[in-house]
Design an enzyme around this catalytic site. Structure first.
Site, PDB file in Angstrom:
ATOM      1  N   ASP A 177      -6.094 -11.680 -12.890  1.00 45.06           N
ATOM      2  CA  ASP A 177      -6.091 -12.360 -14.101  1.00 45.06           C
ATOM      3  C   ASP A 177      -4.623 -12.048 -14.903  1.00 45.06           C
ATOM      4  O   ASP A 177      -3.944 -12.678 -15.628  1.00 45.06           O
ATOM      5  CB  ASP A 177      -6.910 -12.252 -14.996  1.00 45.06           C
ATOM      6  CG  ASP A 177      -8.200 -13.110 -14.606  1.00 45.06           C
ATOM      7  OD1 ASP A 177      -8.080 -13.874 -13.857  1.00 45.06           O
ATOM      8  OD2 ASP A 177      -9.436 -12.792 -15.314  1.00 45.06           O
ATOM      9  N   ASP A 211     -13.202 -32.000 -30.368  1.00 48.74           N
ATOM     10  CA  ASP A 211     -14.060 -32.742 -29.137  1.00 48.74           C
ATOM     11  C   ASP A 211     -13.049 -33.740 -28.608  1.00 48.74           C
ATOM     12  O   ASP A 211     -12.562 -34.745 -29.028  1.00 48.74           O
ATOM     13  CB  ASP A 211     -15.234 -33.701 -30.124  1.00 48.74           C
ATOM     14  CG  ASP A 211     -15.929 -34.270 -28.794  1.00 48.74           C
ATOM     15  OD1 ASP A 211     -15.747 -34.127 -27.813  1.00 48.74           O
ATOM     16  OD2 ASP A 211     -16.980 -35.079 -29.353  1.00 48.74           O
ATOM     17  N   ARG A 232      -9.928 -27.046 -14.676  1.00 48.55           N
ATOM     18  CA  ARG A 232      -9.671 -27.116 -13.167  1.00 48.55           C
ATOM     19  C   ARG A 232      -8.686 -28.498 -13.112  1.00 48.55           C
ATOM     20  O   ARG A 232      -8.447 -29.309 -13.986  1.00 48.55           O
ATOM     21  CB  ARG A 232     -10.944 -27.945 -12.544  1.00 48.55           C
ATOM     22  CG  ARG A 232     -10.786 -27.722 -11.020  1.00 48.55           C
ATOM     23  CD  ARG A 232     -12.336 -27.898 -10.423  1.00 48.55           C
ATOM     24  NE  ARG A 232     -13.181 -26.922 -10.817  1.00 48.55           N
ATOM     25  CZ  ARG A 232     -14.168 -26.556 -10.033  1.00 48.55           C
ATOM     26  NH1 ARG A 232     -14.421 -27.294  -9.104  1.00 48.55           N
ATOM     27  NH2 ARG A 232     -15.122 -25.776 -10.571  1.00 48.55           N
ATOM     28  N   GLY A 291     -13.216 -20.291  -8.620  1.00 47.18           N
ATOM     29  CA  GLY A 291     -12.883 -18.893  -8.047  1.00 47.18           C
ATOM     30  C   GLY A 291     -12.729 -18.101  -9.515  1.00 47.18           C
ATOM     31  O   GLY A 291     -12.769 -18.343 -10.817  1.00 47.18           O
ATOM     32  N   HIS A 292     -12.843 -16.902  -9.186  1.00 50.46           N
ATOM     33  CA  HIS A 292     -12.548 -15.848 -10.194  1.00 50.46           C
ATOM     34  C   HIS A 292     -11.413 -14.849  -9.531  1.00 50.46           C
ATOM     35  O   HIS A 292     -11.053 -14.816  -8.333  1.00 50.46           O
ATOM     36  CB  HIS A 292     -13.937 -15.015 -10.699  1.00 50.46           C
ATOM     37  CG  HIS A 292     -14.647 -15.929 -11.796  1.00 50.46           C
ATOM     38  ND1 HIS A 292     -14.055 -16.237 -12.976  1.00 50.46           N
ATOM     39  CD2 HIS A 292     -15.793 -16.477 -11.499  1.00 50.46           C
ATOM     40  CE1 HIS A 292     -14.829 -16.806 -13.674  1.00 50.46           C
ATOM     41  NE2 HIS A 292     -15.910 -16.965 -12.787  1.00 50.46           N
ATOM     42  N   ASP A 293     -11.312 -13.565 -10.430  1.00 49.40           N
ATOM     43  CA  ASP A 293     -10.407 -12.760  -9.938  1.00 49.40           C
ATOM     44  C   ASP A 293     -10.409 -12.105  -8.688  1.00 49.40           C
ATOM     45  O   ASP A 293      -9.357 -12.112  -7.801  1.00 49.40           O
ATOM     46  CB  ASP A 293     -10.465 -11.470 -11.136  1.00 49.40           C
ATOM     47  CG  ASP A 293      -9.121 -10.441 -10.990  1.00 49.40           C
ATOM     48  OD1 ASP A 293      -9.276  -9.767 -10.250  1.00 49.40           O
ATOM     49  OD2 ASP A 293      -8.383 -10.687 -11.817  1.00 49.40           O
ATOM     50  N   ILE A 294     -11.659 -11.660  -8.021  1.00 46.63           N
ATOM     51  CA  ILE A 294     -11.731 -11.345  -6.760  1.00 46.63           C
ATOM     52  C   ILE A 294     -11.298 -12.406  -5.652  1.00 46.63           C
ATOM     53  O   ILE A 294     -10.786 -12.013  -4.642  1.00 46.63           O
ATOM     54  CB  ILE A 294     -13.377 -10.663  -6.582  1.00 46.63           C
ATOM     55  CG1 ILE A 294     -13.139  -9.918  -5.254  1.00 46.63           C
ATOM     56  CG2 ILE A 294     -14.437 -11.947  -6.326  1.00 46.63           C
ATOM     57  CD1 ILE A 294     -14.624  -9.122  -5.134  1.00 46.63           C
ATOM     58  N   ARG A 330      -7.684 -36.354 -17.309  1.00 47.69           N
ATOM     59  CA  ARG A 330      -8.810 -37.393 -17.406  1.00 47.69           C
ATOM     60  C   ARG A 330      -9.222 -37.246 -19.012  1.00 47.69           C
ATOM     61  O   ARG A 330      -9.594 -38.234 -19.539  1.00 47.69           O
ATOM     62  CB  ARG A 330     -10.151 -36.933 -16.441  1.00 47.69           C
ATOM     63  CG  ARG A 330      -9.860 -37.124 -15.189  1.00 47.69           C
ATOM     64  CD  ARG A 330     -11.105 -36.957 -14.544  1.00 47.69           C
ATOM     65  NE  ARG A 330     -11.688 -35.889 -14.319  1.00 47.69           N
ATOM     66  CZ  ARG A 330     -11.393 -34.761 -13.467  1.00 47.69           C
ATOM     67  NH1 ARG A 330     -10.555 -35.056 -12.561  1.00 47.69           N
ATOM     68  NH2 ARG A 330     -12.244 -33.657 -13.549  1.00 47.69           N
TER      69      ARG A 330
END
Length: 395
Positions: free
Chosen positions: A169, A72, A97, A137-140, A103
């Site tokens: 990726d 944790d 991110r 975002g993602h791969d595309i 943080r």
């Protein structure tokens, strides 16, 4: 759980803490583990308000050779548990991110204070800074901003095609793994660790670098179909056999094109290979010629005849390909609940592949953890570990 260690390799003795579950960071640590590193997957403790991503049992080769810790990171003692592990590790890989690990108190600054030799690799979609750094975002998305989709031959209506694999990726994961191994080599000389900011979108730039460098040198824009590699000429493309299965043709060099034309019964087309005014004629002739026989009949005649022709294989055909079978790229592992499973073996590019010994490798049981053992191995006393377990800041 009983750990499964890689059978040697150039990264033997390197310990990696991996805070990712899927995507480019997980691709990176899959490569590092295959080359001999001990990868420890670090995930969150079970929580009523959090449902961690759990890849299917076959994803990323079933975490072959890896171990597992649950912590944790939002609890001060959980954070201390992670820092204790990082103090005994060589590499940390994370994919939050930008700004999140700082943080949480487990970013490079905090970890390197505990372990100045640490190689800390942050993988993110767009990098740790810049106006897009906080975009989800993602791969595309990464393929889109890196020019890959724009350079892919469009479908009906000019629609950019959807790639058949998570190309970004893979590119980002390879860039991260290369950066980590380079930093480890540098540390061997300097004794100092390093912080690595790996952008997946920038990994795509490496894939599209031929087009990017051309645009930077000549100006204007670079579009699909403008050159030999993106569809300008008939000698580089795909054609259907009589059974509807496809062949890939890459006859760029003049002698390969001449061989192909001769085999197709079209020797009169040889002189027009790079003549823009004759490309429709060549394509039409190729379409008609290939349609006379099945894909595999053409492969039997052309693949070994210096024509640069290969079959477009389905995934099922890939896994049964005589070439890949001969190269040993498919192996077998023993999953704790699924039993014997076939999986992509460590590819170990450029190296001799280690032969299997003693039967299929046993995959770790990802319902179990190595947390207590690894914390004690990192120097945390048993009483402290027991307290953390009782407080459920580790599991």
């Amino acid at each position: 759980m009983e750990p499964v260690s890689p059978a040697g390799g150039p990264l033997d003795g390197v310990t990696v803490l991996d805070m990712s579950t899927v995507g480019p960071a997980a691709r990176c640590t899959r490569l590092l583990a295959d080359y001999g590193a001990l990868v420890v997957k670090v995930g969150p403790v079970p929580s009523a308000d959090a449902a961690p991503i759990v890849p299917q049992y076959f994803a990323y080769s079933g975490h072959r050779g890896m171990r597992r810790v649950l912590v944790d990171l939002k609890d001060p003692e959980g954070r201390e548990a992670f820092l204790s592990l990082a103090g005994a590790a060589d590499v940390v890989v994370e994919s939050f991110r930008p700004g999140v690990v700082d943080r949480l108190g487990v970013g490079y600054s905090a970890v390197s204070e505990r372990n100045p030799r640490i190689i800390y690799c942050s993988t993110s979609g767009y990098g740790q800074d810049g106006p897009a750094s906080q975009w989800a975002g993602h791969d595309i998305d990464y393929l889109a901003v890196g020019g890959f989709l724009a350079m892919s031959t469009p479908g009906v209506g000019g629609v950019p095609p959807l790639p058949g694999a998570t190309v970004a990726d893979a590119a980002g994961g390879m860039q991260a793994a290369l950066a980590v191994t380079a930093a480890l080599a540098g540390r061997a000389t300097t004794g100092r660790g390093a912080y690595l900011d790996v952008s997946v979108a920038e990994g795509v730039l490496w894939l599209t670098s031929l087009a990017i460098d051309e645009q930077l040198a000549l100006g204007g824009d670079v579009l699909p179909g403008h050159d030999i590699l993106s569809g300008r000429f008939a000698c580089y493309g795909t054609y259907a056999g009589s059974d509807g299965k496809w062949l890939a043709v890459g006859a760029i060099e003049a002698r390969f094109f001449a061989n192909l034309c001769a085999a197709l019964g079209l020797p009169e087309l040889v002189a027009f290979q790079l003549d823009d005014t004759k490309q429709d004629r060549i394509r039409s002739a190729f379409v008609s010629a290939f349609a006379r026989r099945t894909r595999d009949e053409w492969v039997a005649e052309l693949a070994g005849a210096d024509t640069c022709v290969a079959p477009v294989l389905s995934i099922a055909e890939v896994t049964a390909s005589p070439q890949f079978v001969a190269r040993g790229v498919v192996g077998e592992a023993l999953h704790p609940t699924e039993g014997a499973v076939a999986q992509l073996a460590p590819l170990l590019a450029g190296m001799a592949r280690r032969p299997a010994s003693g039967g299929p490798v046993a995959l770790p049981d990802m319902t179990q953890t190595d947390t207590e053992h690894l914390l004690k191995e990192a120097g945390v006393d048993g009483e402290t570990v027991a307290r953390w377990v009782a407080r459920q800041v580790v599991a």
